[in-house]
Enzyme design. Structure first.
Site, PDB file in Angstrom:
ATOM      1  N   GLY A  25      31.504  35.188  26.529  1.00  0.00           N
ATOM      2  CA  GLY A  25      31.794  36.221  25.546  1.00  0.00           C
ATOM      3  C   GLY A  25      31.620  37.620  26.119  1.00  0.00           C
ATOM      4  O   GLY A  25      31.153  37.805  27.248  1.00  0.00           O
ATOM      5  N   ALA A  26      31.984  38.597  25.305  1.00  0.00           N
ATOM      6  CA  ALA A  26      31.829  39.999  25.699  1.00  0.00           C
ATOM      7  C   ALA A  26      30.361  40.328  25.896  1.00  0.00           C
ATOM      8  O   ALA A  26      29.506  39.884  25.128  1.00  0.00           O
ATOM      9  CB  ALA A  26      32.439  40.904  24.623  1.00  0.00           C
ATOM     10  N   ALA A  63      40.393  45.266  40.182  1.00  0.00           N
ATOM     11  CA  ALA A  63      40.103  45.756  38.830  1.00  0.00           C
ATOM     12  C   ALA A  63      41.403  45.837  38.041  1.00  0.00           C
ATOM     13  O   ALA A  63      42.348  46.488  38.477  1.00  0.00           O
ATOM     14  CB  ALA A  63      39.448  47.133  38.914  1.00  0.00           C
ATOM     15  N   HIS A  82      31.173  50.102  35.228  1.00  0.00           N
ATOM     16  CA  HIS A  82      31.430  48.971  36.138  1.00  0.00           C
ATOM     17  C   HIS A  82      31.472  49.441  37.589  1.00  0.00           C
ATOM     18  O   HIS A  82      30.936  48.781  38.475  1.00  0.00           O
ATOM     19  CB  HIS A  82      32.735  48.260  35.770  1.00  0.00           C
ATOM     20  CG  HIS A  82      32.573  47.140  34.799  1.00  0.00           C
ATOM     21  ND1 HIS A  82      32.261  45.859  35.188  1.00  0.00           N
ATOM     22  CD2 HIS A  82      32.680  47.115  33.454  1.00  0.00           C
ATOM     23  CE1 HIS A  82      32.178  45.088  34.129  1.00  0.00           C
ATOM     24  NE2 HIS A  82      32.434  45.821  33.046  1.00  0.00           N
ATOM     25  N   ARG A 121      28.902  48.358  41.296  1.00  0.00           N
ATOM     26  CA  ARG A 121      29.407  47.674  42.489  1.00  0.00           C
ATOM     27  C   ARG A 121      28.887  48.335  43.752  1.00  0.00           C
ATOM     28  O   ARG A 121      28.768  49.561  43.817  1.00  0.00           O
ATOM     29  CB  ARG A 121      30.938  47.705  42.510  1.00  0.00           C
ATOM     30  CG  ARG A 121      31.575  46.844  41.463  1.00  0.00           C
ATOM     31  CD  ARG A 121      33.036  46.607  41.736  1.00  0.00           C
ATOM     32  NE  ARG A 121      33.874  47.785  41.761  1.00  0.00           N
ATOM     33  CZ  ARG A 121      34.508  48.281  40.707  1.00  0.00           C
ATOM     34  NH1 ARG A 121      34.380  47.730  39.532  1.00  0.00           N
ATOM     35  NH2 ARG A 121      35.279  49.347  40.825  1.00  0.00           N
ATOM     36  N   GLU A 138      42.658  48.804  42.355  1.00  0.00           N
ATOM     37  CA  GLU A 138      42.955  48.933  40.930  1.00  0.00           C
ATOM     38  C   GLU A 138      44.394  48.488  40.712  1.00  0.00           C
ATOM     39  O   GLU A 138      45.333  49.132  41.174  1.00  0.00           O
ATOM     40  CB  GLU A 138      42.734  50.375  40.480  1.00  0.00           C
ATOM     41  CG  GLU A 138      41.281  50.779  40.584  1.00  0.00           C
ATOM     42  CD  GLU A 138      41.015  52.206  40.138  1.00  0.00           C
ATOM     43  OE1 GLU A 138      41.969  52.906  39.731  1.00  0.00           O
ATOM     44  OE2 GLU A 138      39.849  52.612  40.200  1.00  0.00           O
ATOM     45  N   ASP A 167      38.309  41.004  38.291  1.00  0.00           N
ATOM     46  CA  ASP A 167      37.630  41.336  37.035  1.00  0.00           C
ATOM     47  C   ASP A 167      38.532  42.280  36.252  1.00  0.00           C
ATOM     48  O   ASP A 167      38.569  43.471  36.553  1.00  0.00           O
ATOM     49  CB  ASP A 167      36.271  41.974  37.336  1.00  0.00           C
ATOM     50  CG  ASP A 167      35.338  41.987  36.139  1.00  0.00           C
ATOM     51  OD1 ASP A 167      35.786  41.646  35.023  1.00  0.00           O
ATOM     52  OD2 ASP A 167      34.164  42.345  36.319  1.00  0.00           O
TER      53      ASP A 167
END
Length: 170
Positions: free
Chosen positions: A11-12, A35, A51, A55, A63, A83
């Site tokens: 879940g979130a 990303a 986020h 990292r 991206e 992700d």
């Protein structure tokens, strides 16, 4: 045999990204991070910045909201963290692209590259049935994408309240 394809779902705010990042870093090889998020508003921009700050600076960041298979091909790291699948599916849908053929292309590229791939995704189908056709279509497509990735993955984890539960292993 070592795991080369890992799916992390849940879940979130369950801790999926942090768990996947720890796993990727523990492998001790160069990591590329794909990303898929797009900063379409201030709140999303803040989420992306958060986020990014979590990292390691040594990781390559790509991206790429749509061309994820291409991003996997050009990733320099032997370990690649995607992700997330959740946003990629949404991005593809909103761009009018067929999700499942794109996913099959990603799976083919993954097999071709031989890179270790960690995929983060959400389980959006565990709640109420959405009240509109677009949201129901999205939920169904993401469910199918998650199922397909899980089928191919060597290892699958479900994160619940920050606790990883191993659902599948080699």
């Amino acid at each position: 045999m070592e795991a080369r394809f890992i799916l992390v779902t849940g879940g979130a705010r369950a801790g999926k990204s942090a768990f996947a990042q720890e796993w990727a870093q523990a492998l001790g090889e160069p990591v590329s991070f794909i990303a898929t998020a797009q900063a379409l508003d201030d709140e999303m921009r803040q989420r992306i910045e958060q986020h990014q700050s979590e990292r390691p600076p040594s990781w390559e960041t790509i991206e790429e909201p749509l061309e994820v298979p291409y991003a996997l091909l050009r990733a320099q790291g032997r370990v690649v963290l995607l992700d997330c699948l959740t946003l990629w599916v949404s991005n593809l849908m909103l761009a009018g692209r067929a999700v499942l053929p794109e996913l099959e292309n990603l799976l083919a590229v993954r097999a071709e590259t031989g890179k270790t791939l960690l995929v983060v995704t959400n389980e959006v189908g565990m709640g109420i049935v959405p009240d509109n056709a677009l949201a129901r279509r999205y939920r169904d497509l993401l469910g199918a994408a998650n199922r397909r990735i899980a089928e191919e993955a060597d290892v699958v984890y479900l994160l619940v309240s920050g606790i990883p539960l191993k659902l599948k292993s080699l």
